[in-house]
Design an enzyme around this catalytic site. Structure first.
Site, PDB file in Angstrom:
ATOM      1  N   LYS A   1       8.001  23.464 -12.661  1.00  0.00           N
ATOM      2  CA  LYS A   1       7.179  22.283 -12.343  1.00  0.00           C
ATOM      3  C   LYS A   1       6.905  22.213 -10.844  1.00  0.00           C
ATOM      4  CE  LYS A   1       5.932  17.652 -13.189  1.00  0.00           C
ATOM      5  NZ  LYS A   1       5.972  16.499 -14.045  1.00  0.00           N
TER       6      LYS A   1
ATOM      7  N   HIS B   1      -0.455  12.529 -26.946  1.00  0.00           N
ATOM      8  CA  HIS B   1      -0.832  11.178 -26.529  1.00  0.00           C
ATOM      9  C   HIS B   1      -1.566  10.446 -27.649  1.00  0.00           C
ATOM     10  CE1 HIS B   1      -0.585  11.895 -21.888  1.00  0.00           C
ATOM     11  NE2 HIS B   1       0.582  11.788 -22.458  1.00  0.00           N
TER      12      HIS B   1
ATOM     13  N   ARG C   1      -2.463  22.416 -12.546  1.00  0.00           N
ATOM     14  CA  ARG C   1      -1.436  21.470 -12.977  1.00  0.00           C
ATOM     15  C   ARG C   1      -1.653  21.009 -14.415  1.00  0.00           C
ATOM     16  NH1 ARG C   1       1.514  16.445  -9.826  1.00  0.00           N
ATOM     17  NH2 ARG C   1       2.679  15.742 -11.640  1.00  0.00           N
TER      18      ARG C   1
ATOM     19  N   LYS D   1       3.580  11.878 -10.474  1.00  0.00           N
ATOM     20  CA  LYS D   1       2.687  11.099 -11.343  1.00  0.00           C
ATOM     21  C   LYS D   1       3.407   9.816 -11.700  1.00  0.00           C
ATOM     22  CE  LYS D   1      -0.270  14.413 -13.692  1.00  0.00           C
ATOM     23  NZ  LYS D   1      -0.649  15.002 -14.992  1.00  0.00           N
TER      24      LYS D   1
ATOM     25  N   HIS E   1       0.380  17.714 -24.801  1.00  0.00           N
ATOM     26  CA  HIS E   1       0.275  16.288 -24.495  1.00  0.00           C
ATOM     27  C   HIS E   1      -1.037  15.663 -24.967  1.00  0.00           C
ATOM     28  CE1 HIS E   1       3.795  17.158 -22.155  1.00  0.00           C
ATOM     29  NE2 HIS E   1       3.880  15.938 -21.668  1.00  0.00           N
TER      30      HIS E   1
ATOM     31  N   ARG F   1       0.820  -1.233   0.000  1.00  0.00           N
ATOM     32  CA  ARG F   1       0.000   0.000   0.000  1.00  0.00           C
ATOM     33  C   ARG F   1       0.847   1.273   0.000  1.00  0.00           C
ATOM     34  NH1 ARG F   1      -3.043  -3.264   3.537  1.00  0.00           N
ATOM     35  NH2 ARG F   1      -4.863  -4.067   2.431  1.00  0.00           N
TER      36      ARG F   1
ATOM     37  N   GLU G   1      10.083  18.978 -23.924  1.00  0.00           N
ATOM     38  CA  GLU G   1       9.456  19.346 -22.639  1.00  0.00           C
ATOM     39  C   GLU G   1      10.018  20.685 -22.144  1.00  0.00           C
ATOM     40  OE1 GLU G   1       6.900  17.759 -21.346  1.00  0.00           O
ATOM     41  OE2 GLU G   1       7.036  15.620 -21.812  1.00  0.00           O
TER      42      GLU G   1
ATOM     43  N   HIS H   1       8.270   9.969 -26.641  1.00  0.00           N
ATOM     44  CA  HIS H   1       7.279  10.803 -25.956  1.00  0.00           C
ATOM     45  C   HIS H   1       7.498  12.293 -26.286  1.00  0.00           C
ATOM     46  CE1 HIS H   1       4.546  12.231 -22.870  1.00  0.00           C
ATOM     47  NE2 HIS H   1       5.516  12.988 -22.395  1.00  0.00           N
TER      48      HIS H   1
ATOM     49  N   ASN I   1       0.313  19.729 -19.187  1.00  0.00           N
ATOM     50  CA  ASN I   1      -0.031  18.828 -20.292  1.00  0.00           C
ATOM     51  C   ASN I   1      -0.068  19.553 -21.632  1.00  0.00           C
ATOM     52  OD1 ASN I   1      -0.382  16.577 -18.590  1.00  0.00           O
ATOM     53  ND2 ASN I   1      -2.358  17.401 -17.965  1.00  0.00           N
TER      54      ASN I   1
ATOM     55  N   GLU J   1      -3.796  17.747  -9.597  1.00  0.00           N
ATOM     56  CA  GLU J   1      -4.351  18.233 -10.869  1.00  0.00           C
ATOM     57  C   GLU J   1      -5.850  18.494 -10.810  1.00  0.00           C
ATOM     58  OE1 GLU J   1      -2.365  16.686 -14.401  1.00  0.00           O
ATOM     59  OE2 GLU J   1      -4.254  16.862 -15.473  1.00  0.00           O
TER      60      GLU J   1
HETATM   61  P1  NAD Z   1      12.907   6.416 -21.582  1.00  0.00           P
HETATM   62  O1  NAD Z   1      12.719   6.234 -20.153  1.00  0.00           O
HETATM   63  O2  NAD Z   1      12.302   5.404 -22.500  1.00  0.00           O
HETATM   64  O3  NAD Z   1      14.462   6.495 -21.887  1.00  0.00           O
HETATM   65  C1  NAD Z   1      14.874   6.688 -23.197  1.00  0.00           C
HETATM   66  C2  NAD Z   1      16.001   5.736 -23.625  1.00  0.00           C
HETATM   67  O4  NAD Z   1      17.229   6.239 -23.162  1.00  0.00           O
HETATM   68  C3  NAD Z   1      15.881   4.326 -23.102  1.00  0.00           C
HETATM   69  O5  NAD Z   1      16.291   3.454 -24.121  1.00  0.00           O
HETATM   70  C4  NAD Z   1      16.874   4.305 -21.952  1.00  0.00           C
HETATM   71  O6  NAD Z   1      17.372   3.013 -21.730  1.00  0.00           O
HETATM   72  C5  NAD Z   1      17.945   5.231 -22.476  1.00  0.00           C
HETATM   73  N1  NAD Z   1      18.718   5.951 -21.479  1.00  0.00           N
HETATM   74  C6  NAD Z   1      18.230   6.584 -20.404  1.00  0.00           C
HETATM   75  N2  NAD Z   1      19.187   7.275 -19.799  1.00  0.00           N
HETATM   76  C7  NAD Z   1      20.315   7.057 -20.478  1.00  0.00           C
HETATM   77  C8  NAD Z   1      21.640   7.505 -20.336  1.00  0.00           C
HETATM   78  N3  NAD Z   1      21.979   8.404 -19.408  1.00  0.00           N
HETATM   79  N4  NAD Z   1      22.561   7.066 -21.199  1.00  0.00           N
HETATM   80  C9  NAD Z   1      22.217   6.211 -22.202  1.00  0.00           C
HETATM   81  N5  NAD Z   1      20.971   5.771 -22.408  1.00  0.00           N
HETATM   82  C10 NAD Z   1      20.025   6.192 -21.542  1.00  0.00           C
HETATM   83  O7  NAD Z   1      12.362   7.840 -22.083  1.00  0.00           O
HETATM   84  P2  NAD Z   1      12.114   9.234 -21.353  1.00  0.00           P
HETATM   85  O8  NAD Z   1      11.974  10.187 -22.453  1.00  0.00           O
HETATM   86  O9  NAD Z   1      13.068   9.472 -20.280  1.00  0.00           O
HETATM   87  O10 NAD Z   1      10.696   9.034 -20.635  1.00  0.00           O
HETATM   88  C11 NAD Z   1       9.518   8.906 -21.362  1.00  0.00           C
HETATM   89  C12 NAD Z   1       8.436   8.442 -20.414  1.00  0.00           C
HETATM   90  O11 NAD Z   1       8.255   9.403 -19.386  1.00  0.00           O
HETATM   91  C13 NAD Z   1       7.094   8.251 -21.074  1.00  0.00           C
HETATM   92  O12 NAD Z   1       6.580   7.016 -20.705  1.00  0.00           O
HETATM   93  C14 NAD Z   1       6.243   9.370 -20.509  1.00  0.00           C
HETATM   94  O13 NAD Z   1       4.885   9.033 -20.425  1.00  0.00           O
HETATM   95  C15 NAD Z   1       6.857   9.568 -19.151  1.00  0.00           C
HETATM   96  N6  NAD Z   1       6.644  10.898 -18.588  1.00  0.00           N
HETATM   97  C16 NAD Z   1       6.143  10.974 -17.324  1.00  0.00           C
HETATM   98  C17 NAD Z   1       5.926  12.204 -16.732  1.00  0.00           C
HETATM   99  C18 NAD Z   1       5.444  12.282 -15.326  1.00  0.00           C
HETATM  100  O14 NAD Z   1       5.118  13.384 -14.860  1.00  0.00           O
HETATM  101  N7  NAD Z   1       5.406  11.194 -14.608  1.00  0.00           N
HETATM  102  C19 NAD Z   1       6.227  13.387 -17.431  1.00  0.00           C
HETATM  103  C20 NAD Z   1       6.746  13.282 -18.720  1.00  0.00           C
HETATM  104  C21 NAD Z   1       6.960  12.024 -19.294  1.00  0.00           C
HETATM  105  N1  GLY Z   2       3.831  15.836 -16.986  1.00  0.00           N
HETATM  106  C1  GLY Z   2       2.564  16.305 -16.519  1.00  0.00           C
HETATM  107  C2  GLY Z   2       2.494  16.418 -15.034  1.00  0.00           C
HETATM  108  O1  GLY Z   2       3.407  16.055 -14.335  1.00  0.00           O
HETATM  109  O2  GLY Z   2       1.487  16.838 -14.525  1.00  0.00           O
END
Ligand code: NAD
Ligand code: GLY
Length: 368
Positions: free
Chosen positions: A235, A260, A249, A149, A256, A127, A191, A273, A253, A245
């Site tokens: 942020k 999406h 907040r 998130k 987005h 939990r 971003e 992304h 997006n 949100e």
């Molecule tokens: P990712 O996590 O897929 O990483 C991208 C690639 O880079 C992967 O292949 C990873 O193995 C590689 N990699 C990562 N760091 C590295 C490094 N330092 N050196 C070499 N390779 C490396 O992609 P991302 O763009 O970081 O994240 C995208 C995700 O984040 C999506 O799923 C999106 O929905 C999510 N996201 C979440 C929020 C949130 O608020 N929670 C906000 C924006 C995006």
């Molecule tokens: N990336 C959108 C949020 O964190 O609210």
């Protein structure tokens, strides 16, 4: 390596935490854990993937071992298409096998995919146990690691399964960007441009006045640190005023909602992304022009910046009925109305809940 660190507070009432930014600060994970009050009987499960752990796993493990804790490293498969409930199950199995307790910690070592999944696994194990974000992509440094998130994709849409669960610490080692592929760096810039449009005119001007912003070597270490600080500060402020949100907040997006759709309909992983967000910002800018909420000149400036970052701008060839259906499945739908974040100028956006299907169709026809 420069061990100077910047500390940005996320002063949430129930879950305050710090964002630590520095070049080389990965070596100090252990010390940071001590500052958080972590004792040497704390069980720690690090979640990463093969590529990232090859670069940074040892540094993190050694730093934690120096404070008398032997963490367990659990590797998951790389990729947005693995960001699903099956992978969460595997992380839960690892948590079970490592005998994690309520006071144990998970650490996300990787990009947003690992961060979102580790956070969700931590939110749902016993939990809810604590977790720490160590983002290693530009995108996860400026966005995904901050704000709590967490979640995974459902075949019907991005991030439909999830929970709000704040990390106890975000540790950003800008040195990890040295190994990040350039395409991933560019995705992170999407971003960053988002932050500039929604609330930082000065950041927009800085990016506009920098001759090249499409790679770390062109941006340089100093500017990249400044970009990260400015982005996470925006942020953090937004998250503190609207953690779950209920209003403001949603501006995070920006780009987005259409983004999406691109990710969902083109298949997870085809567009990164950040690339989908870039296309989404161009698309929603068209809605802004239709609504006359912003000027064509500002829309052109945004497009020029996105192109300068080496990001895609062309809306893919998508069936309109599918686009509308996917938009209706978005988390941002309220009483059947799709919520759009529309620019009103460089550095300001507004939330619109009354965009009609006809306006969306008109916008899509302009994009094709
Ligand atoms: P990712 O996590 O897929 O990483 C991208 C690639 O880079 C992967 O292949 C990873 O193995 C590689 N990699 C990562 N760091 C590295 C490094 N330092 N050196 C070499 N390779 C490396 O992609 P991302 O763009 O970081 O994240 C995208 C995700 O984040 C999506 O799923 C999106 O929905 C999510 N996201 C979440 C929020 C949130 O608020 N929670 C906000 C924006 C995006
Ligand atoms: N990336 C959108 C949020 O964190 O609210």
């Amino acid at each position: 390596m420069n061990k100077e660190t910047k500390r940005i507070q996320v002063p949430l009432l129930d879950n305050p935490y710090e964002i630590v930014i520095g070049d080389g600060c990965l070596e100090d994970v252990g010390k940071e854990l001590i500052s958080l009050g972590v004792k040497n009987n704390c069980k720690i499960l690090i979640i990463s993937n093969k590529e990232i752990s090859q670069h940074y796993g040892n540094t993190v493990i050694k730093s934690i071992e120096r404070i008398g804790i032997k963490p367990t490293l659990f590797l998951i498969e790389e990729g947005e298409d693995k960001k699903n409930i099956n992978t969460i199950s595997k992380i839960h199995d690892a948590a079970f096998n490592s005998k994690l307790e309520r006071g144990s910690l998970m650490i996300a070592l990787g990009g947003g995919v690992i961060g979102d999944m580790t956070g969700f696994a931590a939110a749902t194990w016993l939990r809810g146990i604590g977790f720490i974000q160590i983002p290693t992509t530009l995108l996860s440094m400026v966005d995904a690691s901050v704000g709590g998130k967490t979640g995974v994709n459902h075949p019907g849409g991005k991030n439909l399964i999830g929970a709000f669960h704040q990390p106890k610490l975000v540790l950003i080692d800008t040195g990890t960007l040295q190994t990040l592929p350039e395409r991933e760096f560019r995705a992170g810039m999407a971003e960053v441009i988002k932050y500039a449009i929604i609330g930082d005119k000065l950041l927009f001007n800085i990016l506009e006045n920098t001759s090249k912003i499409n790679s770390l070597s062109n941006v340089g270490n100093n500017l990249v640190s400044e970009i990260i600080e400015r982005s996470v500060s925006i942020k953090a402020n937004i998250v503190v005023s609207d953690e779950k949100e209920s209003g403001l907040r949603a501006v995070l997006n920006y780009g987005h909602t259409f983004g999406h759709v691109v990710e969902t309909l083109c298949g997870y992983g085809n567009f990164l992304h950040g690339e989908a967000v870039a296309i989404g910002m161009i698309a929603v800018s068209e809605l802004g022009l239709l609504r006359k909420s912003w000027k064509p000149d500002d829309s052109n400036r945004q497009k020029e910046l996105i192109l300068k970052a080496g990001l895609p701008t062309q809306w893919p060839n998508l069936d309109e009925a599918k686009v509308l259906r996917t938009l209706q499945g978005d988390k941002k739908v309220k009483d059947g109305n799709i919520r759009f974040i529309i620019p009103t100028g460089i550095g300001s956006v507004e939330i619109f809940n009354n965009i009609t299907k006809e306006e969306i169709s008109k916008c899509l026809s302009k994009l094709n």
